[in-house]
Write a protein that holds these residues in place. Structure first.
Motif, PDB file in Angstrom:
ATOM      1  N   LEU A   1       0.825  -1.205   0.000  1.00  0.00           N
ATOM      2  CA  LEU A   1       0.000   0.000   0.000  1.00  0.00           C
ATOM      3  C   LEU A   1       0.860   1.256   0.000  1.00  0.00           C
ATOM      4  O   LEU A   1       0.548   2.238  -0.688  1.00  0.00           O
ATOM      5  N   HIS A   2       1.933   1.242   0.771  1.00  0.00           N
ATOM      6  CA  HIS A   2       2.849   2.384   0.796  1.00  0.00           C
ATOM      7  C   HIS A   2       3.467   2.607  -0.590  1.00  0.00           C
ATOM      8  O   HIS A   2       3.620   3.749  -1.042  1.00  0.00           O
ATOM      9  N   GLY A   3       3.838   1.518  -1.252  1.00  0.00           N
ATOM     10  CA  GLY A   3       4.407   1.631  -2.593  1.00  0.00           C
ATOM     11  C   GLY A   3       3.409   2.214  -3.588  1.00  0.00           C
ATOM     12  O   GLY A   3       3.743   3.084  -4.399  1.00  0.00           O
ATOM     13  N   ARG A   4       2.159   1.741  -3.512  1.00  0.00           N
ATOM     14  CA  ARG A   4       1.123   2.263  -4.414  1.00  0.00           C
ATOM     15  C   ARG A   4       0.846   3.737  -4.138  1.00  0.00           C
ATOM     16  O   ARG A   4       0.661   4.532  -5.056  1.00  0.00           O
ATOM     17  N   GLU A   5       0.831   4.099  -2.874  1.00  0.00           N
ATOM     18  CA  GLU A   5       0.556   5.494  -2.516  1.00  0.00           C
ATOM     19  C   GLU A   5       1.690   6.410  -2.970  1.00  0.00           C
ATOM     20  O   GLU A   5       1.451   7.528  -3.456  1.00  0.00           O
ATOM     21  N   ALA A   6       2.926   5.941  -2.836  1.00  0.00           N
ATOM     22  CA  ALA A   6       4.070   6.730  -3.318  1.00  0.00           C
ATOM     23  C   ALA A   6       3.980   6.923  -4.826  1.00  0.00           C
ATOM     24  O   ALA A   6       4.245   8.017  -5.356  1.00  0.00           O
ATOM     25  N   ASN A   7       3.588   5.865  -5.533  1.00  0.00           N
ATOM     26  CA  ASN A   7       3.415   5.945  -6.982  1.00  0.00           C
ATOM     27  C   ASN A   7       2.293   6.922  -7.345  1.00  0.00           C
ATOM     28  O   ASN A   7       2.422   7.736  -8.276  1.00  0.00           O
ATOM     29  N   THR A   8       1.206   6.875  -6.599  1.00  0.00           N
ATOM     30  CA  THR A   8       0.078   7.779  -6.828  1.00  0.00           C
ATOM     31  C   THR A   8       0.491   9.228  -6.612  1.00  0.00           C
ATOM     32  O   THR A   8       0.157  10.113  -7.407  1.00  0.00           O
TER      33      THR A   8
ATOM     34  N   ALA B   1       9.630   9.462 -41.940  1.00  0.00           N
ATOM     35  CA  ALA B   1       8.595   9.084 -40.970  1.00  0.00           C
ATOM     36  C   ALA B   1       8.351  10.219 -39.977  1.00  0.00           C
ATOM     37  O   ALA B   1       9.271  10.971 -39.652  1.00  0.00           O
ATOM     38  N   GLU B   2       7.120  10.339 -39.521  1.00  0.00           N
ATOM     39  CA  GLU B   2       6.797  11.378 -38.558  1.00  0.00           C
ATOM     40  C   GLU B   2       7.541  11.132 -37.246  1.00  0.00           C
ATOM     41  O   GLU B   2       7.626  10.006 -36.767  1.00  0.00           O
ATOM     42  N   THR B   3       8.073  12.193 -36.692  1.00  0.00           N
ATOM     43  CA  THR B   3       8.791  12.079 -35.423  1.00  0.00           C
ATOM     44  C   THR B   3       7.800  12.114 -34.263  1.00  0.00           C
ATOM     45  O   THR B   3       6.655  12.541 -34.407  1.00  0.00           O
ATOM     46  N   LYS B   4       8.259  11.658 -33.108  1.00  0.00           N
ATOM     47  CA  LYS B   4       7.390  11.592 -31.935  1.00  0.00           C
ATOM     48  C   LYS B   4       7.155  12.977 -31.349  1.00  0.00           C
ATOM     49  O   LYS B   4       8.009  13.851 -31.401  1.00  0.00           O
ATOM     50  N   GLN B   5       5.968  13.121 -30.792  1.00  0.00           N
ATOM     51  CA  GLN B   5       5.641  14.319 -30.042  1.00  0.00           C
ATOM     52  C   GLN B   5       5.904  14.058 -28.557  1.00  0.00           C
ATOM     53  O   GLN B   5       6.023  12.915 -28.116  1.00  0.00           O
ATOM     54  N   ILE B   6       5.974  15.127 -27.782  1.00  0.00           N
ATOM     55  CA  ILE B   6       6.164  14.983 -26.349  1.00  0.00           C
ATOM     56  C   ILE B   6       4.922  14.351 -25.728  1.00  0.00           C
ATOM     57  O   ILE B   6       3.795  14.697 -26.077  1.00  0.00           O
ATOM     58  N   SER B   7       5.141  13.425 -24.834  1.00  0.00           N
ATOM     59  CA  SER B   7       4.032  12.753 -24.149  1.00  0.00           C
ATOM     60  C   SER B   7       4.357  12.629 -22.669  1.00  0.00           C
ATOM     61  O   SER B   7       5.491  12.851 -22.240  1.00  0.00           O
ATOM     62  N   ALA B   8       3.341  12.270 -21.899  1.00  0.00           N
ATOM     63  CA  ALA B   8       3.529  12.095 -20.454  1.00  0.00           C
ATOM     64  C   ALA B   8       2.592  11.002 -19.957  1.00  0.00           C
ATOM     65  O   ALA B   8       1.476  10.855 -20.460  1.00  0.00           O
ATOM     66  N   TRP B   9       3.062  10.250 -18.960  1.00  0.00           N
ATOM     67  CA  TRP B   9       2.223   9.245 -18.308  1.00  0.00           C
ATOM     68  C   TRP B   9       1.502   9.946 -17.169  1.00  0.00           C
ATOM     69  O   TRP B   9       2.131  10.435 -16.240  1.00  0.00           O
ATOM     70  N   VAL B  10       0.181   9.992 -17.252  1.00  0.00           N
ATOM     71  CA  VAL B  10      -0.607  10.666 -16.220  1.00  0.00           C
ATOM     72  C   VAL B  10      -1.138   9.685 -15.183  1.00  0.00           C
ATOM     73  O   VAL B  10      -1.593  10.087 -14.115  1.00  0.00           O
ATOM     74  N   ASN B  11      -1.083   8.400 -15.506  1.00  0.00           N
ATOM     75  CA  ASN B  11      -1.504   7.357 -14.577  1.00  0.00           C
ATOM     76  C   ASN B  11      -0.924   6.043 -15.076  1.00  0.00           C
ATOM     77  O   ASN B  11      -0.409   5.973 -16.196  1.00  0.00           O
ATOM     78  N   THR B  12      -0.980   5.014 -14.282  1.00  0.00           N
ATOM     79  CA  THR B  12      -0.463   3.722 -14.696  1.00  0.00           C
ATOM     80  C   THR B  12      -1.185   3.255 -15.952  1.00  0.00           C
ATOM     81  O   THR B  12      -2.413   3.111 -15.964  1.00  0.00           O
ATOM     82  N   GLY B  13      -0.424   3.053 -17.031  1.00  0.00           N
ATOM     83  CA  GLY B  13      -0.986   2.593 -18.290  1.00  0.00           C
ATOM     84  C   GLY B  13      -1.719   3.657 -19.088  1.00  0.00           C
ATOM     85  O   GLY B  13      -2.349   3.334 -20.098  1.00  0.00           O
TER      86      GLY B  13
END
Length: 359
Positions: A57-64, A218-230
Motif C-alpha cells: 500500500l505504501h508503494g502504491r501510494e508513493a506511486n500515486t 517518418a513522422e517524429t514523436k511528439q512529447i508525451s507524459a504518463w498521467v496514470n499507470t498505463g
C-alpha cells in the motif's frame, strides 16, 4: 519434622524489581509514542504477516503521489501552452482582418500592413519561444533549443535570417499574377522545408526544434507524459506545426514588402495567398487549442481519480498502522500505575536494614 525453607535474597529481589521497572519504562515510552503519534510504535512487529500488505500500500501510494505531482506540473504547462496559442491566434487575427479589407485592391490601410505584419511576427516568435521551467514548450523533444528565429536574426544552424531568405526569393517583386504565384509557390516550398538550398528551409533557419519528420520521412514523436499507470497523453505542440508555418509565411509575405506599392496586376494574387495562409493558420490554431483543452480535461479527470484513490489507500494504511487512542491511553495509565507501585516497593526496600531491629 523437616521444614523446607526457600531463600530469596534482597539482592535478587532488587534485581528482579529493577528489571521489571526497566521493562515497564520501555513499554510506557512505547505507548506514550503511540498516544502522541496515533500510530503503532513498531508497526511491522505488531502486524506480523500483514506487514507485506502495508508495504504494498505504501508503494502504491508513493506511486500515486508521484503521478499527482507530475500531473500538477503538466497542467501548468498545458495552461501556458493554451495561453500562448490563443495569444498567437489573436496576433494573427488582427493582421488577417486588415488584410481582408485590402484583399482585392489596394485600399485604405494597405500601407501599414508591412509594419503591422512585422510587429505581429515579433509577437508570434516571442509567444512561440515561451519556456516553462527552462523548457521551451514549442520545440518538441529538443526543448533545450529556442523554437523560432526572429525575423531579422541569423540562425546559428544555417547562418541565414528568415528576412534574408524571404527577401532573396521575393527579389524585385512580382510584376504580374503569374510571377506573384510563382514567388508564393517558392515560399511554400521553403516553409515545407523542401527547398533545394537547405539553408533556406524553414527547418533550420526559421525553426530550430525537433523536425516534423526524420531522415527516412517518418513522422517524429511528439512529447508525451504518463498521467496514470498505463495511461499516456501525447500533448506536444511544436512551432513547426502547419498552422504556425502558415502564420509565419503569411506574415512574412506582408513583412517583406509594402504591398501598397506592389504592381496592381500582381497585388490581388499576392494578397489572396496571404489571406489563405493566415486563414488556414487561424483554423489550425483553433484546432490546436481544442486539443490542448481536451488534454487538460484528461489531466483534470485523472487528478480527481488519483485523489480519490489516494484517499482510499491512505485510509487503508491508517487502518493498519493507527492505534485506538482510548485503548492506548488506558494502557499508558495502567503502566504508569504499575511503575509507580514498583518505585514505591523499591523505596521501601531500600529503607529496610537489620540495624533497625538490633536497636
Amino acid at each position: 519434622m523437616v521444614l523446607g525453607i526457600s531463600s530469596f535474597s534482597s539482592f535478587q529481589f532488587n534485581l528482579f524489581n529493577r528489571q521489571n521497572v526497566q521493562r515497564t519504562t520501555l513499554e510506557l515510552q512505547r505507548v506514550s509514542e503511540e498516544v502522541s503519534t496515533g500510530k503503532k510504535a513498531d508497526i511491522y512487529a505488531d502486524l506480523g504477516p500483514r506487514a507485506a500488505s502495508v508495504m504494498k500500500l505504501h508503494g502504491r501510494e508513493a506511486n500515486t503521489q508521484t503521478f499527482m505531482t507530475s500531473n500538477d506540473v503538466l497542467a501548468s504547462k498545458l495552461d501556458a501552452m493554451l495561453a500562448s496559442v490563443d495569444a498567437a491566434r489573436t496576433q494573427v487575427q488582427s493582421v488577417l482582418e486588415s488584410a481582408l479589407v485590402n484583399a482585392t485592391r489596394n485600399g485604405n490601410g494597405a500601407e501599414v500592413l508591412q509594419m503591422q505584419a512585422r510587429a505581429a511576427l515579433e509577437s508570434l516568435v516571442s509567444t512561440m519561444n515561451t519556456s516553462y521551467n527552462g523548457e521551451n514548450l514549442f520545440s518538441g523533444l529538443e526543448s533545450n533549443k529556442t523554437s523560432l528565429t526572429r525575423w531579422p536574426e541569423t540562425s546559428a544552424d544555417t547562418g541565414r535570417s528568415p528576412q534574408s531568405v524571404v527577401e532573396e526569393i521575393f527579389g524585385a517583386g512580382p510584376t504580374d499574377p503569374a510571377s506573384a504565384q510563382a514567388i508564393a509557390d517558392q515560399l511554400e516550398t521553403v516553409f515545407n522545408s523542401q527547398d533545394a538550398d537547405a539553408s533556406r528551409n524553414f527547418q533550420g533557419t526559421f525553426y530550430q526544434g525537433s523536425p516534423e519528420r526524420d531522415a527516412s520521412g517518418a513522422e517524429t514523436k511528439q512529447i508525451s507524459a504518463w498521467v496514470n499507470t498505463g495511461q499516456e497523453v501525447v500533448y506536444g505542440v511544436r512551432a513547426n506545426d502547419q498552422s504556425f508555418r502558415d502564420a509565419y509565411k503569411g506574415l512574412a509575405m506582408l513583412a517583406v514588402t509594402d504591398v501598397s506599392q506592389m504592381d496592381e496586376a500582381a497585388y490581388s494574387t499576392w494578397m489572396s495567398e496571404v489571406v489563405d495562409s493566415l486563414s488556414a493558420s487561424q483554423e489550425g490554431m483553433l484546432d490546436i487549442s481544442a486539443r490542448i483543452g481536451f488534454n487538460q480535461q484528461i489531466v483534470e479527470k485523472t487528478q480527481t481519480q488519483l485523489t480519490d484513490l489516494s484517499l482510499v489507500q491512505r485510509t487503508q494504511i491508517s487502518n493498519y498502522e493507527s492505534v485506538d487512542p482510548y485503548e492506548a491511553i488506558t494502557r499508558m495509565n495502567s503502566l504508569e500505575t504499575q511503575l509507580q507501585a514498583s518505585y514505591q516497593v523499591s523505596s521501601r526496600l531500600s529503607s529496610l536494614s537489620i540495624l533497625n531491629y538490633l536497636r
